[in-house]
Scaffold this active site. Structure first.
Site, PDB file in Angstrom:
ATOM      1  N   HIS A  73     -12.557  20.479 -68.903  1.00 56.85           N
ATOM      2  CA  HIS A  73     -12.463  19.015 -68.865  1.00 56.85           C
ATOM      3  C   HIS A  73     -11.786  18.489 -70.131  1.00 56.85           C
ATOM      4  O   HIS A  73     -12.304  17.624 -70.825  1.00 56.85           O
ATOM      5  CB  HIS A  73     -13.854  18.403 -68.705  1.00 56.85           C
ATOM      6  CG  HIS A  73     -14.504  18.734 -67.396  1.00 56.85           C
ATOM      7  ND1 HIS A  73     -15.246  19.879 -67.200  1.00 56.85           N
ATOM      8  CD2 HIS A  73     -14.504  18.083 -66.207  1.00 56.85           C
ATOM      9  CE1 HIS A  73     -15.684  19.914 -65.957  1.00 56.85           C
ATOM     10  NE2 HIS A  73     -15.247  18.839 -65.338  1.00 56.85           N
ATOM     11  N   GLU A 128      -7.903  24.437 -65.107  1.00 61.75           N
ATOM     12  CA  GLU A 128      -7.919  23.002 -64.824  1.00 61.75           C
ATOM     13  C   GLU A 128      -8.035  22.157 -66.091  1.00 61.75           C
ATOM     14  O   GLU A 128      -8.911  22.394 -66.919  1.00 61.75           O
ATOM     15  CB  GLU A 128      -9.089  22.684 -63.893  1.00 61.75           C
ATOM     16  CG  GLU A 128      -9.175  21.228 -63.479  1.00 61.75           C
ATOM     17  CD  GLU A 128     -10.200  21.006 -62.383  1.00 61.75           C
ATOM     18  OE1 GLU A 128     -10.724  19.880 -62.287  1.00 61.75           O
ATOM     19  OE2 GLU A 128     -10.481  21.955 -61.626  1.00 61.75           O
ATOM     20  N   GLU A 141      -7.192  14.440 -62.276  1.00 55.15           N
ATOM     21  CA  GLU A 141      -8.307  13.596 -61.864  1.00 55.15           C
ATOM     22  C   GLU A 141      -8.453  12.359 -62.742  1.00 55.15           C
ATOM     23  O   GLU A 141      -9.029  11.360 -62.315  1.00 55.15           O
ATOM     24  CB  GLU A 141      -9.619  14.382 -61.872  1.00 55.15           C
ATOM     25  CG  GLU A 141     -10.134  14.759 -63.237  1.00 55.15           C
ATOM     26  CD  GLU A 141     -11.473  15.474 -63.187  1.00 55.15           C
ATOM     27  OE1 GLU A 141     -12.507  14.791 -63.193  1.00 55.15           O
ATOM     28  OE2 GLU A 141     -11.476  16.722 -63.139  1.00 55.15           O
ATOM     29  N   HIS A 146      -8.778  15.828 -55.721  1.00 56.90           N
ATOM     30  CA  HIS A 146     -10.014  15.957 -56.499  1.00 56.90           C
ATOM     31  C   HIS A 146     -11.148  15.185 -55.836  1.00 56.90           C
ATOM     32  O   HIS A 146     -10.952  14.107 -55.274  1.00 56.90           O
ATOM     33  CB  HIS A 146      -9.775  15.398 -57.899  1.00 56.90           C
ATOM     34  CG  HIS A 146     -11.006  15.290 -58.739  1.00 56.90           C
ATOM     35  ND1 HIS A 146     -11.760  14.138 -58.821  1.00 56.90           N
ATOM     36  CD2 HIS A 146     -11.617  16.186 -59.531  1.00 56.90           C
ATOM     37  CE1 HIS A 146     -12.771  14.334 -59.631  1.00 56.90           C
ATOM     38  NE2 HIS A 146     -12.719  15.568 -60.080  1.00 56.90           N
TER      39      HIS A 146
END
Length: 395
Positions: free
Chosen positions: A209, A233, A259, A309
């Protein structure tokens, strides 16, 4: 046909809270009585304030308008208050309204939305899920690779052929950073243990993230490469696509991201930099269905794929299904396990899941209907946001 009314729902997502702490839904209704639903994702304010924002924007720009006129509505909202710049708050609101308009358009035409976005390309949509905890777990499945490997077998038995996990540790308001050696070791152990457990029966999706700098992400990627993940990711924060491109050039692992981006303008920068091989737009934030379709077309020109997402409610999930069904460059769809639990209860007609795939609906519009009784029985009462970042630096 004219839009006449809006109703909002701020729904608390019961434990285990998979998909977030709450969902913000809207229902738009035309003067002739056709209703459509939408969902706003990830707006960084109280969800009750988000509901008010939806009502305000509807009154300013959508009330009395023809729901078919998506382009005009989009430009008016995008430019509201002399902005004309991607704004995650406004785009979350616009996404919900635009999504509801498409639901109305499809119902009026008697067609699923994907039939109006170019038609069906895919009969079944390959899906993946996070490796989630279960009641009674002996350890934290997010941090125990052996338990994660056991849980992976449960998902393989459900038909999944791709699994996501994120052992890199907390994400902080002060990221990116270099991961500690302990965190790097754990990430490598996760990838190795899961690859040994699933063999070639499932792709591994390594989630992060934005915790790392580009240099830190490259260090991690080199440890993960022997285990051949399908993607790495969002390795760096979303505000510097040039830095993400450095990671993409330095690893054989495809980079997936998107996202936390909104509109084709954000995604154009990403594509121009060559920063990602897989785009993960969230339809409750990106600007809605038509905007996502435009982004998918931009990506297709560059041989980049899409993987919509979802860490939110099932209305965004239903919109993702419509986009994916009509997109030639669709790769894989994020699911919350098999769409059971509260994601099924909140709908009158749940999303259809079969053997690791989502089956596109044939019903008109988005193909789902909100269960008002369930929504009203689960009001959100907390004061935390949908997702919260650690508020101090992580060492």
């Amino acid at each position: 046909m004219k839009l006449a009314d809006i109703r909002t729902f701020v729904v608390g997502n019961p434990p285990p809270h998979f998909g977030g702490r709450y969902f913000v839904f809207v229902r738009l209704t035309t003067a002739c009585g056709i209703s459509g639903i939408g969902e706003a994702y990830g707006v960084p304010f109280s969800p009750h304030l988000v509901a008010q924002l939806c009502e305000d924007v509807f009154a300013r720009y959508a009330q009395g308008a023809d729901p078919h006129d998506i382009e005009a509505l989009w430009r008016r909202v995008y430019s509201s208050g002399f902005t004309q710049k991607p704004d995650l708050t406004m785009m979350g609101v616009l996404s919900a309204l635009e999504m509801a308009c498409w639901d109305i358009i499809g119902k009026a035409a008697g067609q699923p939305v994907y039939k109006l976005l170019g038609g069906r390309v895919h009969d079944r949509l390959r899906a993946y899920t996070y490796i989630y905890p279960r009641p009674g777990d002996r350890a934290d499945v997010y941090h125990d690779p052996d338990l994660a490997a056991e849980r992976a077998q449960v998902y393989l038995d459900m038909g999944f052929t791709a699994l996501k996990f994120d052992p890199a540790g907390p994400y902080s308001a002060f990221d990116g950073r270099q991961l500690s050696l302990e965190a790097l070791d754990l990430c490598e152990r996760f990838a190795r243990t899961l690859r040994e457990a699933v063999g070639n029966r499932a792709d591994l999706l390594f989630g992060t993230h934005g915790q790392m700098t580009a240099a830190g992400a490259i260090r991690l990627a080199r440890r993960l490469e022997p285990y051949d993940p399908l993607w790495l990711e969002e390795p760096v924060p979303p505000d510097a696509p040039e830095e993400m491109a450095r990671v993409a050039r330095a690893t054989t692992i495809p980079i997936a991201t998107g996202e936390r981006l909104a509109t084709r303008y954000d995604f154009a920068r990403l594509l121009d930099c060559g920063a990602a091989a897989i785009l993960q737009m969230n339809l409750g934030r990106v600007g809605g269905l038509l905007e996502a379709k435009k982004i998918a077309a931009m990506a297709e020109v560059r041989h980049v794929q899409i993987a919509p997402h979802l860490y939110c409610g099932p209305v965004v999930g239903a919109a993702n299904v419509q986009l994916a069904t009509a997109s030639p460059n669709f790769l894989i769809l994020e699911s919350i396990e098999d769409w059971s639990g509260f994601h099924a209860q909140i709908l009158k007609n749940p999303i259809r899941f079969e053997d690791g795939h989502v089956i596109p609906p044939t019903e008109p519009g988005l193909g789902v209907e909100l269960n008002d009784e369930v929504a009203l029985a689960h009001p959100h009462t907390g004061d935390m946001l949908h997702l919260e970042m650690t508020q101090h630096p992580v060492r």
